[in-house]
Design a protein around this motif. Structure first.
Motif, PDB file in Angstrom:
ATOM      1  N   TYR A 162       0.797  -1.225   0.000  1.00 36.78           N
ATOM      2  CA  TYR A 162       0.000   0.000   0.000  1.00 36.78           C
ATOM      3  C   TYR A 162       0.835   1.283   0.000  1.00 36.78           C
ATOM      4  CZ  TYR A 162      -3.704  -3.217   1.402  1.00 36.78           C
ATOM      5  OH  TYR A 162      -4.589  -4.259   1.457  1.00 36.78           O
ATOM      6  N   PHE A 163       2.063   1.194   0.506  1.00 36.26           N
ATOM      7  CA  PHE A 163       2.881   2.402   0.705  1.00 36.26           C
ATOM      8  C   PHE A 163       4.251   2.140   0.090  1.00 36.26           C
ATOM      9  CE2 PHE A 163       5.424   5.592   2.533  1.00 36.26           C
ATOM     10  CZ  PHE A 163       4.637   6.532   3.187  1.00 36.26           C
ATOM     11  N   ASN A 164       4.558   2.820  -1.012  1.00 36.99           N
ATOM     12  CA  ASN A 164       5.798   2.542  -1.746  1.00 36.99           C
ATOM     13  C   ASN A 164       6.584   3.816  -2.008  1.00 36.99           C
ATOM     14  OD1 ASN A 164       5.513  -0.483  -2.634  1.00 36.99           O
ATOM     15  ND2 ASN A 164       3.505   0.438  -2.968  1.00 36.99           N
ATOM     16  N   MET A 165       7.850   3.788  -1.577  1.00 37.45           N
ATOM     17  CA  MET A 165       8.767   4.895  -1.834  1.00 37.45           C
ATOM     18  C   MET A 165       9.784   4.458  -2.885  1.00 37.45           C
ATOM     19  SD  MET A 165       7.742   7.317   0.212  1.00 37.45           S
ATOM     20  CE  MET A 165       9.117   8.463   0.123  1.00 37.45           C
ATOM     21  N   THR A 166      10.100   5.351  -3.806  1.00 36.90           N
ATOM     22  CA  THR A 166      11.075   5.032  -4.841  1.00 36.90           C
ATOM     23  C   THR A 166      12.489   5.342  -4.359  1.00 36.90           C
ATOM     24  OG1 THR A 166      11.043   7.243  -5.818  1.00 36.90           O
ATOM     25  CG2 THR A 166       9.356   5.684  -6.565  1.00 36.90           C
ATOM     26  N   ASP A 167      13.470   4.813  -5.063  1.00 37.38           N
ATOM     27  CA  ASP A 167      14.864   5.092  -4.720  1.00 37.38           C
ATOM     28  C   ASP A 167      15.196   6.569  -4.880  1.00 37.38           C
ATOM     29  OD1 ASP A 167      15.271   2.428  -4.162  1.00 37.38           O
ATOM     30  OD2 ASP A 167      16.088   1.960  -6.142  1.00 37.38           O
ATOM     31  N   ALA A 168      14.468   7.269  -5.737  1.00 39.58           N
ATOM     32  CA  ALA A 168      14.729   8.693  -5.961  1.00 39.58           C
ATOM     33  C   ALA A 168      14.194   9.564  -4.825  1.00 39.58           C
ATOM     34  CB  ALA A 168      14.106   9.142  -7.279  1.00 39.58           C
ATOM     35  N   GLY A 169      13.381   8.982  -3.931  1.00 41.27           N
ATOM     36  CA  GLY A 169      12.911   9.725  -2.773  1.00 41.27           C
ATOM     37  C   GLY A 169      11.486  10.218  -2.842  1.00 41.27           C
ATOM     38  N   TYR A 170      10.739   9.869  -3.880  1.00 43.91           N
ATOM     39  CA  TYR A 170       9.336  10.279  -3.948  1.00 43.91           C
ATOM     40  C   TYR A 170       8.434   9.066  -3.776  1.00 43.91           C
ATOM     41  CZ  TYR A 170       9.677   8.685  -8.855  1.00 43.91           C
ATOM     42  OH  TYR A 170       9.872   7.951  -9.987  1.00 43.91           O
TER      43      TYR A 170
ATOM     44  N   MET B  12       1.343  15.485   3.296  1.00 45.72           N
ATOM     45  CA  MET B  12       1.623  15.438   1.864  1.00 45.72           C
ATOM     46  C   MET B  12       2.032  14.028   1.446  1.00 45.72           C
ATOM     47  SD  MET B  12       1.796  16.662  -1.139  1.00 45.72           S
ATOM     48  CE  MET B  12       1.808  18.453  -1.174  1.00 45.72           C
ATOM     49  N   VAL B  13       2.883  13.389   2.243  1.00 44.39           N
ATOM     50  CA  VAL B  13       3.257  12.010   1.933  1.00 44.39           C
ATOM     51  C   VAL B  13       2.004  11.149   1.790  1.00 44.39           C
ATOM     52  CG1 VAL B  13       4.548   9.983   2.684  1.00 44.39           C
ATOM     53  CG2 VAL B  13       5.389  12.234   3.260  1.00 44.39           C
ATOM     54  N   GLY B  14       1.073  11.330   2.728  1.00 45.81           N
ATOM     55  CA  GLY B  14      -0.143  10.533   2.728  1.00 45.81           C
ATOM     56  C   GLY B  14      -0.070   9.384   3.706  1.00 45.81           C
ATOM     57  N   PHE B  15       0.325   9.688   4.960  1.00 47.75           N
ATOM     58  CA  PHE B  15       0.376   8.628   5.962  1.00 47.75           C
ATOM     59  C   PHE B  15      -1.008   8.016   6.148  1.00 47.75           C
ATOM     60  CE2 PHE B  15       4.341   9.399   8.802  1.00 47.75           C
ATOM     61  CZ  PHE B  15       5.128   9.407   7.674  1.00 47.75           C
ATOM     62  N   ASN B  16      -1.036   6.705   6.315  1.00 45.44           N
ATOM     63  CA  ASN B  16      -2.254   5.945   6.634  1.00 45.44           C
ATOM     64  C   ASN B  16      -3.229   5.799   5.476  1.00 45.44           C
ATOM     65  OD1 ASN B  16      -1.229   5.675   9.213  1.00 45.44           O
ATOM     66  ND2 ASN B  16      -2.405   7.384  10.036  1.00 45.44           N
TER      67      ASN B  16
ATOM     68  N   HIS C 244      -4.488   7.105  -2.814  1.00 44.78           N
ATOM     69  CA  HIS C 244      -5.389   7.974  -2.057  1.00 44.78           C
ATOM     70  C   HIS C 244      -4.666   9.221  -1.545  1.00 44.78           C
ATOM     71  CE1 HIS C 244      -8.549   4.612  -1.065  1.00 44.78           C
ATOM     72  NE2 HIS C 244      -8.673   5.106  -2.288  1.00 44.78           N
ATOM     73  N   THR C 245      -3.513   9.533  -2.119  1.00 42.97           N
ATOM     74  CA  THR C 245      -2.731  10.685  -1.675  1.00 42.97           C
ATOM     75  C   THR C 245      -3.076  11.932  -2.479  1.00 42.97           C
ATOM     76  OG1 THR C 245      -0.943  10.221  -3.233  1.00 42.97           O
ATOM     77  CG2 THR C 245      -0.816   9.156  -1.071  1.00 42.97           C
TER      78      THR C 245
ATOM     79  N   ASP D 139      -6.931  10.713  11.895  1.00 45.91           N
ATOM     80  CA  ASP D 139      -6.278  10.704  13.207  1.00 45.91           C
ATOM     81  C   ASP D 139      -6.088  12.159  13.626  1.00 45.91           C
ATOM     82  OD1 ASP D 139      -4.162  11.510  11.582  1.00 45.91           O
ATOM     83  OD2 ASP D 139      -3.213   9.543  11.571  1.00 45.91           O
ATOM     84  N   VAL D 140      -4.921  12.520  14.137  1.00 42.56           N
ATOM     85  CA  VAL D 140      -4.729  13.893  14.610  1.00 42.56           C
ATOM     86  C   VAL D 140      -4.646  14.916  13.479  1.00 42.56           C
ATOM     87  CG1 VAL D 140      -3.647  13.314  16.810  1.00 42.56           C
ATOM     88  CG2 VAL D 140      -2.237  13.478  14.752  1.00 42.56           C
ATOM     89  N   CYS D 141      -4.197  14.501  12.306  1.00 42.66           N
ATOM     90  CA  CYS D 141      -4.015  15.487  11.235  1.00 42.66           C
ATOM     91  C   CYS D 141      -4.039  14.909   9.828  1.00 42.66           C
ATOM     92  CB  CYS D 141      -2.702  16.253  11.428  1.00 42.66           C
ATOM     93  SG  CYS D 141      -1.227  15.220  11.309  1.00 42.66           S
ATOM     94  N   HIS D 142      -3.867  13.605   9.676  1.00 42.01           N
ATOM     95  CA  HIS D 142      -3.682  13.032   8.338  1.00 42.01           C
ATOM     96  C   HIS D 142      -5.007  12.910   7.601  1.00 42.01           C
ATOM     97  CE1 HIS D 142      -0.035  11.510  10.546  1.00 42.01           C
ATOM     98  NE2 HIS D 142       0.462  12.245   9.566  1.00 42.01           N
ATOM     99  N   TYR D 143      -4.943  13.199   6.293  1.00 41.69           N
ATOM    100  CA  TYR D 143      -6.151  13.316   5.494  1.00 41.69           C
ATOM    101  C   TYR D 143      -6.681  11.974   5.007  1.00 41.69           C
ATOM    102  CZ  TYR D 143      -4.363  18.107   5.214  1.00 41.69           C
ATOM    103  OH  TYR D 143      -3.879  19.350   5.514  1.00 41.69           O
ATOM    104  N   THR D 144      -7.995  11.891   4.943  1.00 42.74           N
ATOM    105  CA  THR D 144      -8.641  10.786   4.246  1.00 42.74           C
ATOM    106  C   THR D 144      -8.522  11.031   2.742  1.00 42.74           C
ATOM    107  OG1 THR D 144     -10.760  11.931   4.268  1.00 42.74           O
ATOM    108  CG2 THR D 144     -10.296  10.444   6.119  1.00 42.74           C
ATOM    109  N   ALA D 145      -8.893  10.040   1.945  1.00 43.73           N
ATOM    110  CA  ALA D 145      -8.876  10.210   0.490  1.00 43.73           C
ATOM    111  C   ALA D 145      -9.797  11.352   0.069  1.00 43.73           C
ATOM    112  CB  ALA D 145      -9.292   8.907  -0.189  1.00 43.73           C
ATOM    113  N   LEU D 146     -10.926  11.518   0.763  1.00 47.19           N
ATOM    114  CA  LEU D 146     -11.874  12.595   0.458  1.00 47.19           C
ATOM    115  C   LEU D 146     -11.202  13.957   0.556  1.00 47.19           C
ATOM    116  CD1 LEU D 146     -14.854  13.655   0.084  1.00 47.19           C
ATOM    117  CD2 LEU D 146     -14.971  13.663   2.603  1.00 47.19           C
TER     118      LEU D 146
END
Length: 312
Positions: A2-10, A36-40, A45-46, A291-298
């Motif tokens: 569900y959560f994938n980071m590339t070697d380039a850092g994005y 911005m990353v889109g935790f959770n 959905h980011t 949660d405390v601050c992270h956005y839903t997909a909406l």
């Protein structure tokens, strides 16, 4: 999965993206904290995913360089590192506000932790080889027993009285209750106004430095002030308010955001490259914060749509 980071850092948006970026596209680099990353939420959905969906037909390619716990000053350093690598965007968008307020009094825990590591290494180098090995072994044994540096490690006793009251459980609950209110300058204690001024001064200074980089390297710069639970947020839009007591410095968003609304974002309010997105959720029915601050997909889609409207 569900959560994938590339070697380039994005972070991935769930589909293949050219890297290095295709020069036939208008390449947009996004910067921000964990929101911005889109935790959770999953890759698709980011904010970056939805922004790509809106902008791709217009010749844009969006890359998500958000980093957890980053605020504007650290994002500036991340951008500088990318430029030193030779990774130049056509457009940058910085989404900030949440962590800039959270770290209004800095983050002393992390630099102090790193300094302790450095001083320990200096100490060992002054010793004999055997004594240095023994010291290292002792430190390695004891270090795991100590708590890691905390991002919310403010010493409340060192903070102004009104800030201590704000970060108390009752103060946090009161700040959440005031989220929908329209305050006047007289409603904010002078100490909390000072917190807002400190936060905004540091932010606008960073904006100026990012703009200078953009001028030097030839890319466009845009700055978005993000939505937070402590401002223009209905209780129905939030599902875990009790967690705010654990991450208490988040309540600093309340005086910062209300002061900015009262004063009109000094120096940037009328700037076309500055987008006040703090009221994005007002017309979005549903849960905005998981949660405390992270956005839903909406909420992520709502923010991305406003960004796309501004660019297009």
């Amino acid at each position: 999965r569900y959560f994938n980071m590339t070697d380039a850092g994005y972070r991935s948006i769930g589909e293949e993206q050219a890297w290095p970026p295709n020069q036939d596209r208008k390449n947009v680099f996004l910067f921000g904290g964990s929101t911005m990353v889109g935790f959770n939420v999953e890759d698709q959905h980011t904010i970056a995913y939805f922004l790509q969906k809106f902008l791709q037909p217009h010749g844009y390619e969006v890359y998500n360089f958000g980093c957890g716990s980053y605020y504007s000053r650290l994002e500036l350093l991340w951008l500088m590192l990318l430029l030193e690598r030779g990774d130049r965007p056509d457009i940058t968008i910085f989404l900030d506000g949440c962590n800039d307020a959270f770290y209004a009094f800095g983050n002393p825990g992390l630099p102090n932790f790193l300094n302790d590591l450095y001083q320990g290494e200096k100490r060992r180098r002054r010793k004999s080889y055997t004594a240095g090995v023994v010291d290292y072994a002792r430190t390695s044994w004891s270090a795991p027993k100590k708590p890691p540096p905390s991002s919310q490690g403010y010493d409340l006793k060192r903070l102004p009285k009104s800030v201590q009251e704000l970060l108390s459980p009752s103060g946090i609950d009161a700040a959440l209750a005031r989220s929908l209110e329209t305050l006047k300058l007289g409603d904010l204690p002078a100490e909390l106004i000072s917190v807002a001024e400190r936060t905004w001064s540091r932010y606008t200074e960073t904006v100026a430095m990012v703009r200078q980089l953009g001028t030097f390297h030839g890319f466009e710069t845009y700055f978005a002030w993000q939505p937070v639970p402590f401002f223009r947020s209905h209780p129905d839009n939030r599902v875990m308010d009790n967690l705010q007591h654990v991450f208490s410095p988040g309540a600093l968003q309340s005086p910062v955001y209300h002061w900015l609304e009262i004063t009109g974002f000094p120096g940037l309010g009328a700037d076309p490259q500055f987008w006040n997105l703090s009221k994005t959720g007002e017309n979005l029915a549903g849960v905005h914060y998981m949660d405390v601050c992270h956005y839903t997909a909406l909420m992520a889609e709502g923010i991305a749509e406003k960004m796309a409207d501004q660019l297009i």
